[in-house]
Design a protein around this motif. Sequence first.
Motif, PDB file in Angstrom:
ATOM      1  N   ASP A 129       0.834  -1.202   0.000  1.00 23.08           N
ATOM      2  CA  ASP A 129       0.000   0.000   0.000  1.00 23.08           C
ATOM      3  C   ASP A 129       0.870   1.253   0.000  1.00 23.08           C
ATOM      4  N   PHE A 130       0.320   2.337  -0.563  1.00 21.75           N
ATOM      5  CA  PHE A 130       1.039   3.597  -0.481  1.00 21.75           C
ATOM      6  C   PHE A 130       0.063   4.726  -0.214  1.00 21.75           C
ATOM      7  N   ALA A 131       0.602   5.861   0.254  1.00 22.92           N
ATOM      8  CA  ALA A 131      -0.228   7.023   0.555  1.00 22.92           C
ATOM      9  C   ALA A 131       0.611   8.283   0.387  1.00 22.92           C
ATOM     10  N   LEU A 132      -0.074   9.382   0.151  1.00 20.29           N
ATOM     11  CA  LEU A 132       0.555  10.692   0.043  1.00 20.29           C
ATOM     12  C   LEU A 132       0.451  11.440   1.364  1.00 20.29           C
ATOM     13  N   VAL A 133       1.461  12.242   1.672  1.00 20.25           N
ATOM     14  CA  VAL A 133       1.363  13.228   2.736  1.00 20.25           C
ATOM     15  C   VAL A 133       1.847  14.563   2.189  1.00 20.25           C
ATOM     16  N   ASP A 134       1.362  15.626   2.790  1.00 21.17           N
ATOM     17  CA  ASP A 134       1.684  16.991   2.383  1.00 21.17           C
ATOM     18  C   ASP A 134       2.502  17.632   3.494  1.00 21.17           C
ATOM     19  N   SER A 135       3.777  17.923   3.206  1.00 23.12           N
ATOM     20  CA  SER A 135       4.663  18.420   4.261  1.00 23.12           C
ATOM     21  C   SER A 135       4.335  19.846   4.685  1.00 23.12           C
ATOM     22  N   ALA A 136       3.407  20.515   3.994  1.00 21.49           N
ATOM     23  CA  ALA A 136       3.006  21.855   4.401  1.00 21.49           C
ATOM     24  C   ALA A 136       2.067  21.822   5.603  1.00 21.49           C
ATOM     25  N   HIS A 137       1.636  20.614   6.001  1.00 22.91           N
ATOM     26  CA  HIS A 137       0.702  20.466   7.120  1.00 22.91           C
ATOM     27  C   HIS A 137       1.162  19.331   8.018  1.00 22.91           C
ATOM     28  N   PRO A 138       0.747  19.344   9.290  1.00 25.08           N
ATOM     29  CA  PRO A 138       1.175  18.296  10.220  1.00 25.08           C
ATOM     30  C   PRO A 138       0.652  16.917   9.811  1.00 25.08           C
ATOM     31  N   TYR A 139       1.411  15.895  10.144  1.00 26.98           N
ATOM     32  CA  TYR A 139       0.978  14.509   9.965  1.00 26.98           C
ATOM     33  C   TYR A 139       1.808  13.626  10.878  1.00 26.98           C
ATOM     34  N   VAL A 140       1.351  12.391  11.054  1.00 28.19           N
ATOM     35  CA  VAL A 140       2.077  11.459  11.909  1.00 28.19           C
ATOM     36  C   VAL A 140       1.960  10.049  11.348  1.00 28.19           C
ATOM     37  N   PHE A 141       3.094   9.346  11.316  1.00 28.01           N
ATOM     38  CA  PHE A 141       3.159   7.930  10.999  1.00 28.01           C
ATOM     39  C   PHE A 141       3.406   7.170  12.292  1.00 28.01           C
ATOM     40  N   ARG A 142       2.704   6.046  12.459  1.00 24.64           N
ATOM     41  CA  ARG A 142       2.973   5.149  13.579  1.00 24.64           C
ATOM     42  C   ARG A 142       3.247   3.762  13.013  1.00 24.64           C
ATOM     43  N   PHE A 143       4.412   3.229  13.359  1.00 26.69           N
ATOM     44  CA  PHE A 143       4.818   1.895  12.917  1.00 26.69           C
ATOM     45  C   PHE A 143       4.880   0.995  14.147  1.00 26.69           C
ATOM     46  N   ASP A 144       3.967   0.022  14.217  1.00 24.04           N
ATOM     47  CA  ASP A 144       3.872  -0.819  15.404  1.00 24.04           C
ATOM     48  C   ASP A 144       4.800  -2.019  15.379  1.00 24.04           C
ATOM     49  N   ARG A 145       5.448  -2.275  14.248  1.00 24.44           N
ATOM     50  CA  ARG A 145       6.397  -3.369  14.154  1.00 24.44           C
ATOM     51  C   ARG A 145       7.470  -3.003  13.128  1.00 24.44           C
ATOM     52  N   PRO A 146       8.552  -3.753  13.070  1.00 23.32           N
ATOM     53  CA  PRO A 146       9.598  -3.425  12.089  1.00 23.32           C
ATOM     54  C   PRO A 146       9.017  -3.334  10.684  1.00 23.32           C
ATOM     55  N   PHE A 147       9.545  -2.406   9.896  1.00 20.82           N
ATOM     56  CA  PHE A 147       8.978  -2.163   8.572  1.00 20.82           C
ATOM     57  C   PHE A 147      10.071  -1.786   7.578  1.00 20.82           C
ATOM     58  N   ARG A 148       9.679  -1.853   6.317  1.00 26.08           N
ATOM     59  CA  ARG A 148      10.488  -1.329   5.214  1.00 26.08           C
ATOM     60  C   ARG A 148       9.582  -0.469   4.352  1.00 26.08           C
ATOM     61  N   SER A 149      10.149   0.569   3.767  1.00 29.17           N
ATOM     62  CA  SER A 149       9.354   1.448   2.931  1.00 29.17           C
ATOM     63  C   SER A 149      10.209   2.085   1.845  1.00 29.17           C
ATOM     64  N   VAL A 150       9.514   2.591   0.824  1.00 28.45           N
ATOM     65  CA  VAL A 150      10.126   3.396  -0.226  1.00 28.45           C
ATOM     66  C   VAL A 150       9.420   4.745  -0.192  1.00 28.45           C
ATOM     67  N   VAL A 151      10.201   5.829  -0.200  1.00 30.31           N
ATOM     68  CA  VAL A 151       9.633   7.175  -0.101  1.00 30.31           C
ATOM     69  C   VAL A 151      10.060   7.986  -1.316  1.00 30.31           C
ATOM     70  N   LEU A 152       9.077   8.559  -2.003  1.00 31.17           N
ATOM     71  CA  LEU A 152       9.326   9.408  -3.164  1.00 31.17           C
ATOM     72  C   LEU A 152       8.971  10.845  -2.798  1.00 31.17           C
ATOM     73  N   GLN A 153       9.931  11.752  -2.913  1.00 33.14           N
ATOM     74  CA  GLN A 153       9.707  13.167  -2.633  1.00 33.14           C
ATOM     75  C   GLN A 153       9.296  13.864  -3.929  1.00 33.14           C
TER      76      GLN A 153
END
Length: 241
Positions: free
Chosen positions: A129-153
């Motif tokens: 799964d993937f999702a967008l966030v907008d850095s001009a506004h607050p947001y929070v990620f919570r990771f409850d277990r070890p994870f891997r991700s790819v991030v595109l700016q």
Amino acid sequence: MTGSAPFSAPQRSDNAGADAERRFTTLGLDHDPWDYWSEVTRTAFVAMRAAALPDTAPVPGKHGFAASAVAQVTGGLLVSTMRADPHEAARTPDLVRRAAGEDFFLTLLTEGSARLRQGDRAAEMGPGDFALVDSAHPYVFRFDRPFRSVVLQIPRTMLTSRSAVAEHVTAVPFRTARGTGAFVSPVLRALAEQGRDLGEATTASFMRNLLDLPGKRVRPFTDVIFAGPKPTSPTGSTTPA
């Protein structure tokens, strides 16, 4: 990196090559890994606060916080891979005020799970799964277990020129099983792992097509966001559209 200053982030450049890669890790640190990882997010992504989950018990036999990231310019955009132990990463209102950001970030989860909240929307994410966030506004990620991700700016105008409502579909999960997610997830993962070997023209073409797809995918969500609730009949049932 023991005792050293944090690496500086690679800069986006259409001529960037292998020398644009930067690596970060908490392995071997002789100081607080949380302060360091918060600095990594500021340097490689955008200013955020990394912290241990308040309700998570220590893992037996494990000490400290393990995290690593590789950031590189691919197709003219910054693509990063990350793996880390459970934690919370928050772009707080204070950080938004003190360290302004304009870019969007598309986060693809490849292992583990995540919970994302921005504004009045929340997303539960699983592998693919993937999702967008907008850095001009607050947001929070919570990771409850070890994870891997790819991030595109993604520079703001690059996305908003393709989707006028991009700001309204942050924290909306794009699923890998169908539709856009079925294409974006494997392509973004391949670009992160093999982008340097594909050539700049090829990766730039992939990136343009990749950014066009979320713009098309958001239309069903904008119908819900802007249309409001459907009228109901006297019996309480929803009136057909």
